[in-house]
Write a protein that holds these residues in place. Structure first.
Motif, short mmCIF file in Angstrom:
data_model
loop_
_atom_site.label_atom_id
_atom_site.label_comp_id
_atom_site.label_asym_id
_atom_site.label_seq_id
_atom_site.Cartn_x
_atom_site.Cartn_y
_atom_site.Cartn_z
N THR A 9 17.48 67.50 52.80
CA THR A 9 18.44 68.21 53.50
C THR A 9 19.38 68.78 52.49
OG1 THR A 9 19.85 66.77 54.24
CG2 THR A 9 18.13 67.44 55.78
N PHE A 10 19.76 68.49 51.25
CA PHE A 10 20.76 68.88 50.39
C PHE A 10 22.17 68.94 51.04
CE2 PHE A 10 17.59 70.85 47.99
CZ PHE A 10 16.74 71.63 48.31
N GLY A 11 22.21 68.95 52.25
CA GLY A 11 23.54 68.61 52.77
C GLY A 11 24.28 69.82 52.93
N LEU A 12 24.35 71.03 52.74
CA LEU A 12 23.15 71.66 52.00
C LEU A 12 23.31 71.55 50.33
CD1 LEU A 12 20.34 72.58 51.53
CD2 LEU A 12 21.27 74.69 51.07
N ALA A 13 24.44 71.82 49.77
CA ALA A 13 24.23 72.40 48.43
C ALA A 13 23.60 71.09 47.60
CB ALA A 13 25.56 72.79 48.13
N GLY A 14 22.86 70.34 48.31
CA GLY A 14 22.25 69.11 47.48
C GLY A 14 21.56 69.28 46.22
N VAL A 15 20.34 69.90 46.49
CA VAL A 15 19.73 70.07 45.33
C VAL A 15 19.17 71.46 45.01
CG1 VAL A 15 17.71 69.15 44.13
CG2 VAL A 15 18.51 67.58 45.62
N PRO A 28 21.57 74.03 44.60
CA PRO A 28 20.56 73.87 44.98
C PRO A 28 19.69 73.81 43.98
CG PRO A 28 20.93 75.64 46.08
CD PRO A 28 21.66 75.07 45.05
N ALA A 29 19.03 73.89 42.83
CA ALA A 29 17.76 73.47 42.35
C ALA A 29 17.60 72.70 41.15
CB ALA A 29 16.90 74.84 42.17
N ALA A 30 17.75 72.92 40.09
CA ALA A 30 17.26 71.92 39.28
C ALA A 30 18.26 71.83 37.86
CB ALA A 30 15.72 72.19 38.90
N ARG A 31 19.09 71.02 38.12
CA ARG A 31 20.29 70.89 37.16
C ARG A 31 19.67 70.31 35.80
NH1 ARG A 31 25.82 68.36 38.27
NH2 ARG A 31 24.59 66.76 38.82
N PRO A 32 19.67 70.95 34.64
CA PRO A 32 19.10 70.29 33.35
C PRO A 32 19.76 68.96 33.25
CG PRO A 32 19.91 72.46 32.97
CD PRO A 32 20.32 72.38 34.18
N ALA A 33 18.75 68.12 32.91
CA ALA A 33 19.40 66.66 32.91
C ALA A 33 19.11 65.83 31.68
CB ALA A 33 18.74 65.83 34.02
N THR A 34 19.38 66.41 30.59
CA THR A 34 19.04 65.91 29.18
C THR A 34 20.18 64.90 28.95
OG1 THR A 34 20.10 67.78 28.44
CG2 THR A 34 17.67 67.59 28.23
N VAL A 91 27.65 68.11 49.15
CA VAL A 91 27.95 68.66 50.29
C VAL A 91 29.13 69.79 50.02
CG1 VAL A 91 28.73 68.62 52.82
CG2 VAL A 91 27.20 66.76 51.74
N ARG A 92 28.80 71.00 50.39
CA ARG A 92 29.64 72.21 50.50
C ARG A 92 29.73 72.84 51.48
NH1 ARG A 92 33.11 72.92 46.22
NH2 ARG A 92 32.46 71.76 44.36
N SER A 93 30.96 73.53 51.86
CA SER A 93 31.23 74.49 53.13
C SER A 93 30.15 75.40 52.96
CB SER A 93 32.59 74.93 53.20
OG SER A 93 32.96 75.83 52.30
N PHE A 94 30.05 76.08 53.92
CA PHE A 94 29.16 77.47 54.19
C PHE A 94 29.66 78.33 53.32
CE2 PHE A 94 28.18 81.28 56.51
CZ PHE A 94 26.58 81.39 55.81
N GLU A 95 31.03 78.45 53.50
CA GLU A 95 31.66 79.59 52.40
C GLU A 95 31.47 79.39 51.10
OE1 GLU A 95 35.95 81.75 52.09
OE2 GLU A 95 36.16 79.51 52.82
N ASP A 96 31.67 77.90 50.69
CA ASP A 96 31.40 77.81 49.30
C ASP A 96 29.63 78.05 48.88
OD1 ASP A 96 34.00 77.25 48.91
OD2 ASP A 96 33.93 75.23 48.62
#
Length: 382
Positions: A9-15, A28-34, A91-96
């Motif tokens: 669910t991201f929390g939302l700003a999860g993935v 939300p999507a795919a942070r580079p992870a090298t 998790v971030r507020s809706f405003e953020d």
């Protein structure tokens, strides 16, 4: 929880906004992870599990040669397990969330994408009936227009989560789907990269949804959502939304200000009583098939509105815990940048970079080092 494409669910700003380091926020999507965070480590239990998974895949009909090639070099990724177990940090507020999803920079880049891919987007709109601004908004929120597609090896990530994650059965089903993608020849194990949780490409499809909805729009024989060319990824997203019931020409929702709801939709208050109120319609629910988190749906919808030329939201959220409004926080970040400190994008979202910049500024000025925003600090920076 997402019903068919997403699994968290991201929390939302999860993935979904994890890719964005906007204002120091983990967004939300795919942070580079090298680097060390996503390096594999020896794990005998994992190795044994992989042997069993390979046998199950072959028994299920996957070609043994495909299985051998796919698992060559696969390793246990502790960084993936850590991310799976600590999604609450995102998790971030809706405003953020909205400030990140529809930031000035994301809007500006989205308008560039509308122009640079005009012919493709027109063809997709004509074939699938999904407005170009909506497709570009999904693209922008999911991967910042392809900039943050993720570079974690998908087979390793899914194997790690199936072995040591909280949803082993689900992730093994995604692993089998990924093997089917490889067997079909759409990509190779080396090119099959994505987010830590296995979401792939410009618009972050998980493997099962890829199998169900991905299309080869450019006719090269492969449904390639991984390459720099976003054609197949955008077409696949258009196909997904179309088959989910998207109605062309209808709104996803409208902000309610100074009027009663029309009664044609449902009323949602993502920030409670202290923020914007929306009346949402059928296409809101269709976006929810792509990702059913409320913040995500409104983030994509609002970004699509801005790309179509509509204005910002009219309702305000009021001051935060530091007594600062969104515009105050943007001004503070601009001031810190002007003073030589890196806050990332000045989007008004106070995250790690901004806190670190405040500390550095306070230290340089001989002030008490609190790392906390304040109106006094804002006045000093203006």
């Amino acid at each position: 929880m997402l019903q068919s494409r997403r699994f968290f669910t991201f929390g939302l700003a999860g993935v979904f906004l994890t890719a964005c380091q906007s204002g120091g926020a983990t967004a939300p999507a795919a942070r580079p992870a090298t680097g060390a965070a996503m390096r594999s480590v020896p794990n005998a239990g994992f190795d044994a599990w992989v042997e069993g998974a390979k046998a199950r895949a072959i028994a299920g009909g996957i070609n043994p040669a495909t299985v051998r090639q796919a698992f060559r070099g696969v390793g246990f990724l502790p960084g993936v397990v850590e991310r799976d177990r600590n999604q609450t940090e995102f998790v971030r507020s809706f405003e953020d969330y909205l400030a990140i999803a529809a930031s000035d920079d994301r809007i500006a880049k989205g308008r560039v994408m509308l122009r640079s891919h005009a012919s493709l987007l027109a063809a997709l709109e004509a074939k699938y009936g999904v407005e170009k601004e909506v497709l570009v908004a999904v693209w922008g929120v999911e991967s910042r227009y392809g900039e943050r597609r993720g570079d974690v090896p998908v087979i390793s990530a899914l194997s790690t989560l199936a072995y040591d994650g909280r949803r082993g059965r689900f992730f093994e089903s995604q692993l089998i789907a990924a093997l089917k993608i490889l067997e079909r020849g759409d990509t190779t194990p080396a090119r099959m990269t994505g987010s830590w949780a296995g979401a792939m490409g410009h618009t972050q499809f998980i493997p099962t949804s890829y199998l169900a909805y991905a299309v080869d729009f450019n006719g090269d024989g492969r449904r390639d959502i991984w390459s720099d060319d976003p054609t197949d990824a955008l077409a696949s997203t258009a196909a997904y939304l179309s088959r989910s019931g998207w109605k062309r020409g209808q709104r996803w929702g409208d902000e309610i200000t100074g009027r009663a709801p029309t009664g044609q939709g449902s009323v949602v208050k993502p920030a409670g009583e202290n923020g914007p109120v929306f009346e949402v319609y059928h296409n809101y629910r269709v976006l929810g098939r792509y990702n059913n988190a409320q913040k995500y749906i409104i983030g994509v919808g609002h970004l699509s509105d801005r790309l179509a030329g509509r204005g910002p939201l009219r309702a305000t959220f009021g001051p935060d815990e530091y007594g600062l409004t969104l515009e105050d926080r943007k001004a503070l970040q601009v001031g810190l940048t002007r003073a030589g400190h890196d806050v990332g994008e000045a989007d008004g979202v106070i995250g790690k970079k901004t806190f670190a910049a405040i500390e550095a500024f306070q230290r340089a000025r001989g002030l008490p080092v609190t790392g906390r925003p304040s109106r006094a600090l804002l006045s000093m920076l203006r």
